[in-house]
Design a protein around this motif. Structure first.
Motif, PDB file in Angstrom:
ATOM      1  N   THR A 236       0.922  -1.424  -0.024  1.00 33.70           N
ATOM      2  CA  THR A 236       0.157  -0.209  -0.175  1.00 33.70           C
ATOM      3  C   THR A 236       0.836   1.101   0.184  1.00 33.70           C
ATOM      4  O   THR A 236       1.734   1.031   0.753  1.00 33.70           O
ATOM      5  CB  THR A 236      -0.797   0.479   1.871  1.00 33.70           C
ATOM      6  N   SER A 264      -4.864   0.696  10.274  1.00 36.65           N
ATOM      7  CA  SER A 264      -5.216  -0.079   9.667  1.00 36.65           C
ATOM      8  C   SER A 264      -4.797  -1.285   8.896  1.00 36.65           C
ATOM      9  O   SER A 264      -5.222  -2.535   8.623  1.00 36.65           O
ATOM     10  CB  SER A 264      -6.702   0.998   9.019  1.00 36.65           C
ATOM     11  N   LYS A 267      -3.749  -4.476  11.000  1.00 38.53           N
ATOM     12  CA  LYS A 267      -4.987  -5.135  10.866  1.00 38.53           C
ATOM     13  C   LYS A 267      -5.235  -6.397   9.736  1.00 38.53           C
ATOM     14  O   LYS A 267      -6.028  -7.059   9.846  1.00 38.53           O
ATOM     15  CB  LYS A 267      -6.133  -3.978  11.489  1.00 38.53           C
ATOM     16  N   HIS A 268      -5.200  -5.217   8.332  1.00 40.73           N
ATOM     17  CA  HIS A 268      -5.860  -5.817   7.557  1.00 40.73           C
ATOM     18  C   HIS A 268      -4.992  -7.498   7.104  1.00 40.73           C
ATOM     19  O   HIS A 268      -5.385  -8.310   6.254  1.00 40.73           O
ATOM     20  CB  HIS A 268      -5.738  -5.332   6.170  1.00 40.73           C
ATOM     21  N   GLN A 269      -3.562  -7.230   7.831  1.00 38.99           N
ATOM     22  CA  GLN A 269      -2.744  -8.426   6.836  1.00 38.99           C
ATOM     23  C   GLN A 269      -2.687  -9.174   7.910  1.00 38.99           C
ATOM     24  O   GLN A 269      -1.624 -10.282   7.846  1.00 38.99           O
ATOM     25  CB  GLN A 269      -0.682  -8.010   7.107  1.00 38.99           C
TER      26      GLN A 269
END
Length: 270
Positions: A236, A264, A267-269
């Motif tokens: 990202t 965020s 957390k998405h990983q």
């Protein structure tokens, strides 16, 4: 070792890659038993990228956020930085006979004064002269920062960073003499850190600013190019047009713009 002795300062960012960062990772990993989400800013991104490229730390790492990344420094456009990189012609590992580079000490202050006399270098505002025009700092944060910073580093580290600026590549410390390099590395030129060796599936969050004079957007483009084979869904990239180098750590809106995005991402990983 004692900081008053020159031997204490016999290191550059190579040693941070080889010893320092692994020691931090080992401790956190041992204490928590969990893989690590790493956040680095500036030099903290350089040593992380160099470490990951050598396959270090990656087994203990969950993901990494790199703020104001510096790997390539060819376009560093602070007048002071450019003058300093020219002045640190590498071979003076102990500039003024000093192993310690203390920005608050008299010899370094005199060195900076001399640089500030260069044409085009305006040191009226030292923070701006080094980092670019930060958009979002408030004076109380800056005052607090300046009470504790900048801290000493080693002159050798400054020389190594200057080499990184001048040579346009990410390589180990150049001793400036072929025989010294052979002695240390077994070859005439220092080995290069190859960033395309960073595991392509390592989750990376990269955030950089449009007004950052140290982590210039063109140099970040070079970095992104070296990561072009990275798994698309594992990377990202955030670009903040009005941010300069210090905004990432002291900006009044950094929490909303940068840190919330980092958390965020982490957390998405999972």
């Amino acid at each position: 070792m004692d900081p008053s002795r020159p031997k204490f300062w016999n290191w550059s960012w190579d040693e941070l890659v080889t010893f320092d960062l692994p020691a931090v990772f080992d401790l956190v990993y041992k204490e928590t038993g969990q893989k690590i989400d790493y956040v680095g800013h500036s030099l903290g991104t350089l040593i992380a990228l160099a470490s990951f490229s050598e396959g270090r730390l990656v087994n203990q790492l969950k993901s990494a956020a790199l703020l104001s990344p510096i790997a390539y420094l060819s376009h560093m456009n602070t007048a002071l930085g450019a003058a300093a990189a020219r002045a640190f012609v590498g071979e003076i590992t102990t500039l003024f006979g000093l192993a310690e580079f203390n920005p608050k000490g008299e010899p370094v202050a005199n060195f900076l004064k001399a640089l500030c006399a260069y044409p085009g270098v305006d040191c009226y505002d030292l923070l701006t002269a080094v980092t670019g025009h930060n958009c979002c700092l408030n004076s109380s944060t800056v005052d607090l920062f300046l009470k504790n910073e900048p801290q000493s580093t080693s002159t050798k580290n400054m020389v190594h960073l200057a080499q990184t600026v001048r040579d346009g590549i990410l390589a180990k410390y150049n001793y400036g003499r072929t025989d010294y390099n052979v002695l240390h590395y077994g070859e005439a030129y220092p080995p290069v850190y190859n960033l395309s060796n960073i595991p392509h599936n390592l989750p990376l969050f990269i955030s950089y600013g449009g007004r950052d004079a140290l982590s210039d957007a063109r140099d970040v483009d070079t970095l992104l190019d070296s990561l072009k084979h990275h798994d698309v869904d594992k990377m990202t990239v955030q670009f903040i047009k009005e941010y300069a180098h210090a905004d990432f750590i002291m900006g009044v809106d950094a929490k909303d713009i940068v840190y919330n995005a980092v958390v965020s991402f982490f957390k998405h990983q999972h």
